[in-house]
Write a protein that holds these residues in place. Sequence first.
Motif, PDB file in Angstrom:
ATOM      1  N   LEU A 195      -1.782   1.231   3.241  1.00  0.00           N
ATOM      2  CA  LEU A 195      -0.332   1.110   3.317  1.00  0.00           C
ATOM      3  C   LEU A 195       0.086   0.322   4.557  1.00  0.00           C
ATOM      4  O   LEU A 195       0.954  -0.557   4.486  1.00  0.00           O
ATOM      5  N   THR A 229      10.265  -2.049  -2.256  1.00  0.00           N
ATOM      6  CA  THR A 229       8.953  -2.126  -1.616  1.00  0.00           C
ATOM      7  C   THR A 229       8.456  -3.556  -1.430  1.00  0.00           C
ATOM      8  O   THR A 229       7.429  -3.758  -0.803  1.00  0.00           O
ATOM      9  N   TYR A 261       5.458  13.537   1.954  1.00  0.00           N
ATOM     10  CA  TYR A 261       4.210  12.925   1.524  1.00  0.00           C
ATOM     11  C   TYR A 261       3.172  13.104   2.609  1.00  0.00           C
ATOM     12  O   TYR A 261       3.460  12.946   3.787  1.00  0.00           O
ATOM     13  N   PHE A 273      -0.532  11.431   3.194  1.00  0.00           N
ATOM     14  CA  PHE A 273      -1.461  10.425   2.694  1.00  0.00           C
ATOM     15  C   PHE A 273      -2.850  10.641   3.284  1.00  0.00           C
ATOM     16  O   PHE A 273      -2.989  11.085   4.410  1.00  0.00           O
ATOM     17  N   LEU A 326       0.077   1.402  -3.844  1.00  0.00           N
ATOM     18  CA  LEU A 326       0.480   2.734  -3.385  1.00  0.00           C
ATOM     19  C   LEU A 326       1.983   2.773  -3.134  1.00  0.00           C
ATOM     20  O   LEU A 326       2.669   3.704  -3.565  1.00  0.00           O
ATOM     21  N   ALA A 327       2.503   1.758  -2.460  1.00  0.00           N
ATOM     22  CA  ALA A 327       3.946   1.702  -2.208  1.00  0.00           C
ATOM     23  C   ALA A 327       4.716   1.644  -3.524  1.00  0.00           C
ATOM     24  O   ALA A 327       5.756   2.295  -3.667  1.00  0.00           O
ATOM     25  N   SER A 328       4.196   0.898  -4.483  1.00  0.00           N
ATOM     26  CA  SER A 328       4.905   0.761  -5.757  1.00  0.00           C
ATOM     27  C   SER A 328       4.881   2.049  -6.574  1.00  0.00           C
ATOM     28  O   SER A 328       5.759   2.262  -7.405  1.00  0.00           O
ATOM     29  N   THR A 329       3.923   2.926  -6.321  1.00  0.00           N
ATOM     30  CA  THR A 329       3.889   4.191  -7.055  1.00  0.00           C
ATOM     31  C   THR A 329       4.516   5.345  -6.263  1.00  0.00           C
ATOM     32  O   THR A 329       5.234   6.156  -6.836  1.00  0.00           O
ATOM     33  N   ALA A 330       4.276   5.398  -4.967  1.00  0.00           N
ATOM     34  CA  ALA A 330       4.756   6.533  -4.175  1.00  0.00           C
ATOM     35  C   ALA A 330       6.150   6.316  -3.591  1.00  0.00           C
ATOM     36  O   ALA A 330       6.847   7.275  -3.305  1.00  0.00           O
ATOM     37  N   CYS A 331       6.556   5.058  -3.421  1.00  0.00           N
ATOM     38  CA  CYS A 331       7.788   4.778  -2.675  1.00  0.00           C
ATOM     39  C   CYS A 331       8.872   4.089  -3.494  1.00  0.00           C
ATOM     40  O   CYS A 331      10.063   4.219  -3.187  1.00  0.00           O
ATOM     41  N   GLU A 357      -5.621   5.765   2.426  1.00  0.00           N
ATOM     42  CA  GLU A 357      -4.328   5.327   1.903  1.00  0.00           C
ATOM     43  C   GLU A 357      -3.432   4.813   3.028  1.00  0.00           C
ATOM     44  O   GLU A 357      -2.720   3.823   2.857  1.00  0.00           O
TER      45      GLU A 357
END
Length: 90
Positions: free
Chosen positions: A79, A25, A69, A71, A14-19, A75
């Motif tokens: 996270l 990250t 965002y 979540f 999730l961090a790698s896609t959203a952040c 999620e």
Amino acid sequence: MGIADEAIERGRLLASTACAGCHATGTTGESPMAAATSLREIVHRYPLDQLEEAFAEGLVTAHPAMPQYIFRASEIDDLIAYLETLKAER
């Protein structure tokens, strides 16, 4: 892989896609956006329970480049599980 490990991996993904578009990250590396603090630094600036609450309410920051965002609860749990690993790295 145990349940906790699965949550950590989902949180990492999730961090790698959203952040990761702005923030570093992982445990090393610079943020792609210079003004965006790395997640490994954020976890030492703010208590994880405050971050958890911010994620639930809709993360909003003072700088305009940060999108809002919101979540889902699952999620957020994932996270936070991942962020706990970053906090433990130091």
